[in-house]
Enzyme design. Structure first.
Site, PDB file in Angstrom:
ATOM      1  N   TRP A 110       0.864  -1.363  -0.027  1.00  0.00           N
ATOM      2  CA  TRP A 110      -0.004  -0.045  -0.084  1.00  0.00           C
ATOM      3  C   TRP A 110       0.883   1.216   0.085  1.00  0.00           C
ATOM      4  O   TRP A 110       1.266   1.825   1.041  1.00  0.00           O
ATOM      5  CB  TRP A 110      -0.858   0.020   1.163  1.00  0.00           C
ATOM      6  CG  TRP A 110      -1.662  -1.188   1.375  1.00  0.00           C
ATOM      7  CD1 TRP A 110      -3.076  -1.161   1.115  1.00  0.00           C
ATOM      8  CD2 TRP A 110      -1.457  -2.365   1.903  1.00  0.00           C
ATOM      9  NE1 TRP A 110      -3.719  -2.575   1.305  1.00  0.00           N
ATOM     10  CE2 TRP A 110      -2.817  -3.374   2.087  1.00  0.00           C
ATOM     11  CE3 TRP A 110      -0.483  -2.943   2.607  1.00  0.00           C
ATOM     12  CZ2 TRP A 110      -2.773  -4.457   2.306  1.00  0.00           C
ATOM     13  CZ3 TRP A 110      -0.468  -4.305   3.008  1.00  0.00           C
ATOM     14  CH2 TRP A 110      -1.592  -5.134   3.291  1.00  0.00           C
ATOM     15  N   TYR A 175      14.040  -4.090 -10.341  1.00  0.00           N
ATOM     16  CA  TYR A 175      12.921  -3.626 -11.302  1.00  0.00           C
ATOM     17  C   TYR A 175      11.642  -4.213 -10.959  1.00  0.00           C
ATOM     18  O   TYR A 175      11.581  -5.372 -10.515  1.00  0.00           O
ATOM     19  CB  TYR A 175      13.031  -4.392 -12.846  1.00  0.00           C
ATOM     20  CG  TYR A 175      11.931  -4.220 -13.708  1.00  0.00           C
ATOM     21  CD1 TYR A 175      11.543  -2.768 -13.978  1.00  0.00           C
ATOM     22  CD2 TYR A 175      11.396  -5.388 -14.085  1.00  0.00           C
ATOM     23  CE1 TYR A 175      10.526  -2.746 -14.787  1.00  0.00           C
ATOM     24  CE2 TYR A 175      10.360  -5.251 -15.179  1.00  0.00           C
ATOM     25  CZ  TYR A 175       9.838  -3.977 -15.424  1.00  0.00           C
ATOM     26  OH  TYR A 175       9.039  -3.449 -16.275  1.00  0.00           O
ATOM     27  N   ARG A 176      10.731  -3.190 -10.728  1.00  0.00           N
ATOM     28  CA  ARG A 176       9.219  -3.588 -10.102  1.00  0.00           C
ATOM     29  C   ARG A 176       8.336  -3.088 -11.136  1.00  0.00           C
ATOM     30  O   ARG A 176       8.144  -1.824 -11.125  1.00  0.00           O
ATOM     31  CB  ARG A 176       9.214  -3.000  -8.739  1.00  0.00           C
ATOM     32  CG  ARG A 176      10.000  -3.619  -7.531  1.00  0.00           C
ATOM     33  CD  ARG A 176       9.851  -4.998  -7.269  1.00  0.00           C
ATOM     34  NE  ARG A 176      10.942  -5.500  -6.197  1.00  0.00           N
ATOM     35  CZ  ARG A 176      12.059  -5.671  -6.409  1.00  0.00           C
ATOM     36  NH1 ARG A 176      12.569  -5.840  -7.752  1.00  0.00           N
ATOM     37  NH2 ARG A 176      12.926  -6.258  -5.669  1.00  0.00           N
ATOM     38  N   LYS A 234      24.214 -10.179  -9.048  1.00  0.00           N
ATOM     39  CA  LYS A 234      23.422 -11.336  -8.045  1.00  0.00           C
ATOM     40  C   LYS A 234      22.615 -12.302  -8.770  1.00  0.00           C
ATOM     41  O   LYS A 234      21.744 -11.989  -9.640  1.00  0.00           O
ATOM     42  CB  LYS A 234      22.540 -10.208  -7.275  1.00  0.00           C
ATOM     43  CG  LYS A 234      23.411  -9.070  -6.460  1.00  0.00           C
ATOM     44  CD  LYS A 234      22.746  -8.346  -5.436  1.00  0.00           C
ATOM     45  CE  LYS A 234      21.493  -7.832  -5.826  1.00  0.00           C
ATOM     46  NZ  LYS A 234      21.720  -6.771  -6.746  1.00  0.00           N
ATOM     47  N   GLY A 236      21.134 -15.163  -6.890  1.00  0.00           N
ATOM     48  CA  GLY A 236      20.392 -16.124  -6.096  1.00  0.00           C
ATOM     49  C   GLY A 236      21.281 -17.327  -5.836  1.00  0.00           C
ATOM     50  O   GLY A 236      22.289 -17.209  -5.241  1.00  0.00           O
ATOM     51  N   ALA A 237      20.557 -18.187  -5.798  1.00  0.00           N
ATOM     52  CA  ALA A 237      21.236 -19.529  -5.299  1.00  0.00           C
ATOM     53  C   ALA A 237      22.667 -20.076  -5.952  1.00  0.00           C
ATOM     54  O   ALA A 237      23.354 -20.582  -5.565  1.00  0.00           O
ATOM     55  CB  ALA A 237      20.303 -20.733  -5.451  1.00  0.00           C
ATOM     56  N   ASP A 266      19.420  -6.816  -0.512  1.00  0.00           N
ATOM     57  CA  ASP A 266      20.027  -5.684   0.106  1.00  0.00           C
ATOM     58  C   ASP A 266      21.226  -5.628   1.054  1.00  0.00           C
ATOM     59  O   ASP A 266      21.981  -4.962   1.083  1.00  0.00           O
ATOM     60  CB  ASP A 266      18.676  -4.989   0.939  1.00  0.00           C
ATOM     61  CG  ASP A 266      17.515  -4.931   0.185  1.00  0.00           C
ATOM     62  OD1 ASP A 266      17.543  -4.963  -1.143  1.00  0.00           O
ATOM     63  OD2 ASP A 266      16.334  -5.044   0.820  1.00  0.00           O
TER      64      ASP A 266
END
Length: 309
Positions: A110, A175-176, A234, A236-237, A266
């Site tokens: 929100w 990116y969002r 980056k 991830g795994a 982060d």
């Protein structure tokens, strides 16, 4: 990018701080304070607490009780609050975290009318020019996405001058899609930021989603064409990789326990940047980021108890 960079003594992270709701048992919940660049600022402040390097945060808040909670939290983490704007007609954003049995998280937000969206808009108490007093600026694609197109242009113009004046810029596209008015706008702004970036900290999945690249080789080729020369990819795994050579850092411990991956990226950025500030080489920076993230994901929420990091 300017080649002659001044020593880094003052860091400023730019973005949005929001109220975090974390469910304990599916019924009860607790409040926290978090945000992509804010999480990085918190861990940077902790890691650099024994040095002469200061960490500040730049955002916009309201004068409501929840903004006051955020301000107290920022201050409690030892982060400089002098670059925070305070308004009377806006409130901070809010998000809830749900995690599955593997520690993977999903978010409900929100934030469409949050105070942070007014950052750098006139009349403002913290004009862009005041940021020239810092040595390193860290911002993300979210920092850009929440701003108006005019403010984005002003920010990029300022960042360009900041770089030429010897300042260092760190950036992560983060990116969002829902925060952007269009994919085209996101691509254009991110390309411009990558051209200005000294320390690039992209995530493989974000870059593939935004630009439609097929794999990490395509991502690295595109970033290289924009002048990116230093940083971490980056993955991830798969573990972080040197952005210019795509070589994975050696000797990284296996992450066996994942309780909540909320701030994995982060905290990685904080570890990497702190090591860079301490004049470590890229391999040491990659390892520092990985080790910090591996510890953070053992805890619920974005910010671990202070004794843990």
């Amino acid at each position: 990018m300017a080649r002659n960079k001044r020593p880094i003594q003052k860091i400023c992270c730019i973005g949005e701080v929001i109220i975090e709701i974390v469910s304990d048992d599916g019924v009860n919940a607790k409040l926290g304070v978090a945000g992509v660049t804010f999480n990085t600022a918190v861990y940077l402040s902790r890691i650099l607490a024994d040095t002469d390097v200061s960490v500040a945060y730049c955002t916009a808040l309201g004068s409501d009780p929840y903004s006051q909670i955020i301000m107290k939290s920022i201050y409690a983490h030892g982060i400089d609050t002098s670059s925070i704007e305070i308004g009377d007609d806006k409130n901070p954003g809010l998000y809830a975290i749900d995690t599955d049995e593997n520690g993977e998280r999903s978010f409900t937000y929100w934030r469409s009318d949050s105070a942070a969206r007014t950052l750098f808009q006139a009349p403002c108490s913290v004009p862009l020019e005041e940021l020239a007093g810092y040595d390193l600026l860290y911002l993300s694609g979210i920092s850009l996405a929440i701003l108006t197109p005019e403010v984005r242009r002003n920010l990029l113009h300022f960042v360009s001058g900041f770089c030429k004046g010897g300042g260092t810029v760190a950036f992560d596209s983060n990116y969002r899609p829902r925060l952007w008015e269009s994919t085209k706008a996101a691509r254009e702004l991110n390309r411009e930021m990558w051209r200005l970036t000294d320390i690039a900290l992209p995530s493989l999945d974000d870059e593939i989603e935004l630009f439609g690249n097929r794999n990490q080789i395509d991502v690295l080729r595109r970033l290289g064409s924009l002048g990116v020369e230093f940083g971490a990819l980056k993955r991830g795994a798969l573990g972080p990789a040197n952005l210019t050579t795509c070589q994975k850092a050696q000797g990284l411990p296996t992450v066996a326990e994942v309780v909540d991956s909320t701030a994995a990226r982060d905290s990685f950025k904080a570890g990497f940047l702190a090591a860079h500030v301490k004049s470590k080489g890229v391999r040491e920076c990659l390892k520092a980021g990985h080790n910090l993230a591996a510890e953070v994901i053992k805890w619920n929420g974005a910010i671990t108890p202070i004794q843990c990091i």
